[in-house]
Write an enzyme that holds these catalytic residues in place. Structure first.
Site, mmCIF file in Angstrom:
data_model
loop_
_atom_site.group_PDB
_atom_site.id
_atom_site.type_symbol
_atom_site.label_atom_id
_atom_site.label_comp_id
_atom_site.label_asym_id
_atom_site.label_seq_id
_atom_site.Cartn_x
_atom_site.Cartn_y
_atom_site.Cartn_z
ATOM 1 N N ASP A 130 -5.144 2.905 -3.808
ATOM 2 C CA ASP A 130 -5.082 1.744 -2.925
ATOM 3 C C ASP A 130 -6.003 0.588 -3.283
ATOM 4 O OD1 ASP A 130 -3.671 3.768 -1.659
ATOM 5 O OD2 ASP A 130 -4.179 3.063 0.337
ATOM 6 N N SER A 504 -2.125 0.988 6.913
ATOM 7 C CA SER A 504 -1.748 1.671 5.686
ATOM 8 C C SER A 504 -0.284 1.403 5.396
ATOM 9 C CB SER A 504 -1.971 3.177 5.839
ATOM 10 O OG SER A 504 -1.320 3.882 4.809
#
Length: 638
Positions: A130, A504
């Site tokens: 990420d 997310s």
């Protein structure tokens, strides 16, 4: 060299020989391989020291494979690393306060490492997850005339019997609500990360970032989402090593690859995949690092209205295929074939193959690789690849809708974002509209919000409002813990979430984030009270939406009257930054605020920052001069 080279270049050769490199081959082209590798493994693969996450646990194998290939081509490989954190590991903890700021810091470290090998002729970047992936792309984007290639670290495989890495993060909420047993939680928790490397199995920020790297032309075709640890995954490293040397021969640097057309292509591919909203922060940051114009929310909205979503992947279905199955179905180049046919890509853009995107897609269309892998998906998993990556007509028939909407309203006068595809289909009417009207329950910390969910304080029709979580409050933390817990509850789809934080890529539901201004910057979201009536309207066809206060415990009002009411209403008395907010993150928040804020990609714009500092200095000097003059007029010593 003794007559013309700096002493550092000469001493570098001495050190290279000291590390065991053959002195006869010291003058080969030097290629730097940077990675986000973490942890330490024995030769048999068993752990000596763990990494922060499985994503960077195996990337050392890619570094080694690329280095071996470079060595066979008489180049001199160097390797360095700046490891990365795991957003999954830090969910709900103070570790999340460092997540997004880390990206900027890591990009700086990676750039400094690049410049610290002055004799490099090119850079290979290996990253998976990420924050490491966006940081690596930001660093490579700054390479200018030097060749740079990104090697995506791939994805982990699904367990043969178990849950994916997104669903398994809800075992706490499900156990608290008596949905699963202690024994089930213990067993299933050990199965989700089914292979010891690669990003998560869903199309979250990690997988989306890999796809974006390929769409930018910064990674080789069909390198995103490769199965970690497999021979085809290692082959990507070898081919990338050959590519970097070919780029050197062609004199093609990163600036020839990363152009405005490349940024546009990346945004188009993002829309077609239905990717993570976190890329709204990362793509502008990559553009800024490459000295290109940063895309705005209006640019994203325009593209999402034009581009159909073509990919069926976890978590937004309907079939919820894993990322490795998307890879087998053809991955990014398969999607780009459809987009090319629709005239939505600039195929004249160059890629790290040294060829145009058009030539690259011609190769993919007729490649044996494409036909073999798509056949494997059908033979091994019984999945038709055309149901994973669809034509626009098939996607439309299966109900896939465009991804991102930017609601405004009296609670988000500067904007917000929602992944409208993630709203449960049963909540969408025949006109593709979502409507929710419900009472606010306001929380100023994520801890209080998750406690309310686990203890049953949140009920159907509520609007959970989570404030003080933007850059100034908590480093713009990611709150998947909240959205995942709601998804696990039977009534969770009927609860909406509003926040100045971010989500997310695996989040689902009516979740609206990036609300601006944030609470601690005087935003209207920081003025809400429990029981306030909030109305949410999302049109998935036109990709427009509003979030408005429309009433209090004293009665209802129009959105326009409510805007005036909010202007006069003071902020909540309990607004405060997270008590553990690090000074590093406070500094980051101040710098990104001066550089265009969240809609500018949360970057460090040095020109904007120094301009503001100079204005402050001039104002301070002017004030000091005025005070001195007054003292003199009064006959006082300054």
């Amino acid at each position: 060299m003794l007559l013309t080279q700096p002493s550092g270049n000469l001493f570098g050769l001495s050190q290279n020989a000291g590390m065991g490199w053959d002195p006869a081959r010291l003058l080969g082209p030097e290629v730097l391989i940077l990675s986000t590798h973490g942890g330490l493994r024995a030769e048999d693969g068993t752990p000596i020291a763990l990494g922060f996450h499985t994503g960077h646990w195996e990337v050392g194998a890619l570094v080694a494979e690329a280095a071996r290939e470079l060595k066979t081509m008489h180049a001199v490989p160097f390797a360095g690393a700046c490891t990365d954190p795991c957003d999954g590991r830090t969910q709900g903890t103070a570790g999340m306060l460092d997540s997004l700021p880390y990206r900027n810091d890591a990009a700086i470290v990676l750039r400094r490492l690049m410049r610290s090998l002055p004799t490099r002729v090119g850079v290979l970047g290996v990253a998976t997850c990420d924050k490491g992936l966006p940081a690596m792309m930001m660093a490579l984007a700054s390479s200018g005339p030097l060749p740079s290639v990104l090697i995506p670290g791939g994805v982990t495989l699904l367990p043969e019997d178990g849950e994916d890495a997104g669903k398994v993060q809800t075992i706490g909420a499900r156990y608290a609500q008596h949905q699963i047993t202690l024994e089930y939680a213990a067993e299933i928790g050990c199965r989700a990360c089914a292979t010891p490397g690669g990003g998560c199995q869903f199309l979250g920020t990690a997988a989306t970032s890999q796809v974006i790297a390929e769409a930018l032309g910064l990674a080789l075709p069909h390198s995103a989402l490769g199965p970690s640890g497999q021979p085809i995954w290692l082959d990507t490293a070898r081919r990338s090593a050959r590519a970097i040397l070919r780029l050197r021969q062609l004199n093609l640097g990163a600036q020839a690859i990363l152009t405005d057309a490349a940024i546009q292509n990346a945004m188009v591919v993002h829309a077609a995949f239905g990717g993570s909203t976190n890329l709204l922060l990362h793509v502008p940051a990559i553009a800024h690092a490459a000295k290109l114009s940063r895309p705005t929310s209006a640019d994203w909205a325009h593209i999402n209205r034009q581009v159909p979503r073509l990919v069926d992947a976890l978590p937004n279905g309907p079939g919820n295929y894993a990322t490795v199955q998307v890879f087998l179905a053809g991955g990014a180049p398969e999607v780009m074939l459809h987009l090319r046919r629709a005239g939505l890509l600039d195929t004249s853009a160059k890629t790290v193959t040294g060829e145009t995107l058009n030539t690259t897609l011609d190769w993919w269309q007729d490649s044996q690789r494409r036909h073999t892998l798509r056949k494997n998906l059908l033979d091994q998993d019984g999945i038709d690849p055309d149901n994973v990556i669809m034509s626009p007509d098939r996607a439309r028939a299966r109900g896939l809708t465009s991804t991102i909407c930017f609601p405004v309203g009296n609670l988000a006068p500067e904007g917000s974002v929602i992944k409208s595809t993630a709203i449960d289909p049963i909540l969408i009417d025949a006109n593709q509209r979502y409507h929710h009207l419900g009472p606010a329950k306001v929380f100023t910390t994520e801890t209080a919000a998750i406690h309310a969910i686990k203890t049953g304080r949140i009920v159907e029709n509520d609007v959970m409002v989570l404030t003080c979580c933007g850059p100034l409050g908590a480093g713009m933390q990611e709150i998947y813990q909240i959205t995942a817990a709601l998804k696990a509850l039977p009534f969770g789809k009927h609860v909406a979430v509003l926040t100045d934080a971010r989500f997310s890529g695996v989040s689902t539901g009516a979740c609206i984030g990036h609300i601006s201004p944030e609470a601690l910057a005087g935003g209207a979201i920081g003025k809400l009270r429990d029981g306030d009536q909030i109305e949410i309207l999302i049109d998935r066809k036109s990709l427009t939406g509003t979030i408005d206060l429309v009433g209090t415990s004293n009665g209802t009002m129009s959105a326009e009257i409510a805007a005036e009411f909010l202007a006069e209403r003071g902020p909540r008395h309990d607004l405060a930054p997270h008590p553990e907010l690090p000074d590093d993150t406070r500094l980051w928040a101040a710098l990104v605020h001066a550089s265009g804020g969240i809609w500018g990609g949360c970057v460090y714009d040095v020109d904007s920052i120094t301009s503001l500092l100079n204005k402050d200095r001039e104002a301070s000097e002017s004030t000091a001069h005025s005070a001195t003059s007054t003292q003199f007029r009064k006959g006082l010593k300054p």
